[in-house]
Design an enzyme around this catalytic site. Structure first.
Site, PDB file in Angstrom:
ATOM      1  CE  LYS A 125      -2.371  -1.365   3.623  1.00 29.56           C
ATOM      2  NZ  LYS A 125      -1.883  -2.775   3.742  1.00 29.56           N
ATOM      3  CB  THR A 126       3.733   2.369   2.067  1.00 28.10           C
ATOM      4  OG1 THR A 126       2.996   2.272   3.297  1.00 28.10           O
ATOM      5  CG2 THR A 126       4.649   3.583   2.130  1.00 28.10           C
ATOM      6  NE  ARG A 138       5.755  -4.173   5.432  1.00 22.93           N
ATOM      7  CZ  ARG A 138       4.727  -3.501   5.946  1.00 22.93           C
ATOM      8  NH1 ARG A 138       4.160  -3.921   7.069  1.00 22.93           N
ATOM      9  NH2 ARG A 138       4.265  -2.437   5.349  1.00 22.93           N
ATOM     10  CG  ASP A 157       0.094   3.554   6.806  1.00 27.56           C
ATOM     11  OD1 ASP A 157      -0.832   2.852   6.346  1.00 27.56           O
ATOM     12  OD2 ASP A 157       1.166   3.085   7.219  1.00 27.56           O
ATOM     13  CB  THR A 191      -4.894  -3.276   7.981  1.00 27.32           C
ATOM     14  OG1 THR A 191      -5.083  -2.620   9.248  1.00 27.32           O
ATOM     15  CG2 THR A 191      -3.481  -3.000   7.479  1.00 27.32           C
TER      16      THR A 191
END
Length: 337
Positions: free
Chosen positions: A66-67, A219, A111, A160
């Site tokens: 997402k980032t 990640r 975020d 999330t």
């Protein structure tokens, strides 16, 4: 105690490492083909019309990009990007300060947007829709509302837990992208790219083994790759599948991709609570972890793998989960499963 391999709260060193591996264009971004295609159309249409792209909500489990996508949106639009987070915006004044400092066309990335204060959310409604906020001056009977015009901007929110966002806020996003867990083949491509950037030469079978244990999450794949690199450096090991298996064994990542916390949760449900059901807070106390870590990091993977289930009465171990728990720690009470 959080596990450094899956803990969503990254250290500065890990953030720098992940930042160096981040792609900067949609072309370089691996996986999520549907989301990439949707974003390509959205961004290209905005460029053709010479306007700021619609507001974008990126929803999905931690670690799926997402980032990275937010940074790519800023890069693709050629505009600066400003970073903030929901926990940092606890008052309407905090949000007003951020919004009033934006330049025309700037991308604002928030975020964990679901963790913003309610007063800030209500201010954001007007800002997203009309590029305007109302500032209250004075108190009591003499208070007055002064409108403040904002420069056109694009809000990119990441969450999330999209279900925690109020409907009025969700409705103001022009596009919502739902990120899914990665297939093993896509994770192999992610690891191949990261290996090249790290000057690490791993065999195809080694990359496949690493990808299969990465919980469908880039990640985690990149963090495991970093641990494998360290193991190979220290032990002068071979960069084949045996070297990867030895490194992952050292760091308690098993063949199914379960790590220490996963196994502790599964063991607790199966052995301590007879397969469940057991409440989240009780389970968290039993394994010595935060309930939020179990709910947002551990559970999605275990549920997706069919090892545990969620019921109105609590968490249960499935038949597959009971068999896996028995293999981890044989127990006579599980013989009938």
């Amino acid at each position: 105690m959080n596990d450094p391999l899956i803990d969503p709260a990254s250290t500065p060193e890990e953030l720098a490492f992940e930042g160096a591996l981040r792609p900067t264009t949609l072309t370089d971004f691996v996986g999520q083909p549907k989301v990439r295609g949707q974003l390509e159309v959205l961004l290209q249409a905005a460029r053709m019309q010479e306007r700021a792209p619609d507001h974008i909500l990126l929803a999905g489990p931690p670690g799926l990009g997402k980032t990275t996508l937010a940074m790519i949106i800023g890069h693709e639009t050629g505009r600066p990007i400003r970073f903030s987070s929901g926990p940092a915006i606890q008052h309407a004044g905090d949000l007003a300060a951020v919004l009033s400092a934006l330049v025309p066309g700037e991308v604002l990335f928030v975020d964990e947007i679901h963790r913003m204060a309610r007063s800030a959310e209500e201010m954001l409604y007007l800002a997203m829709e009309d590029f305007r906020i109302d500032i209250m001056v004075g108190k009591g009977a003499g208070a007055a509302s002064i409108p403040l015009e904002l420069a056109p901007f694009t809000l990119v929110g990441a969450t999330t837990r999209s279900g925690m966002l109020p409907a009025p806020l969700r409705d103001r996003f022009g596009f919502t992208a739902h990120l899914e867990f990665y297939e093993t083949a896509d994770l192999e491509r992610v690891l191949a790219r990261s290996s090249r950037l790290m000057d690490l030469d791993l065999e195809a079978a080694a990359l496949a083994e690493l990808a299969s244990r990465s919980r469908g999450t880039p990640r985690i794949a990149n963090r495991l790759l970093r641990r494998v690199r360290d193991w190979l450096l220290v032990h002068a090991g071979s960069s084949d599948i045996d070297g990867v298996r030895a490194a992952l064994e050292l760091y308690d990542v098993d063949e199914a991709g379960l790590d220490r916390i996963d196994r502790a949760v599964l063991h607790a449900i199966a052995h301590r609570f007879g397969g469940g059901p057991v409440g989240l807070s009780t389970l968290a106390a039993a394994v010595g972890e935060e309930a939020d870590t179990i709910e947002s990091v551990v559970e999605p993977f275990l549920v997706r793998e069919g090892l545990i289930g969620r019921t109105p009465r609590g968490r249960i171990a499935t038949a597959s989960g009971m068999r896996h728990a028995r293999a981890l720690a044989p127990d006579d009470t599980l013989d009938g499963v």
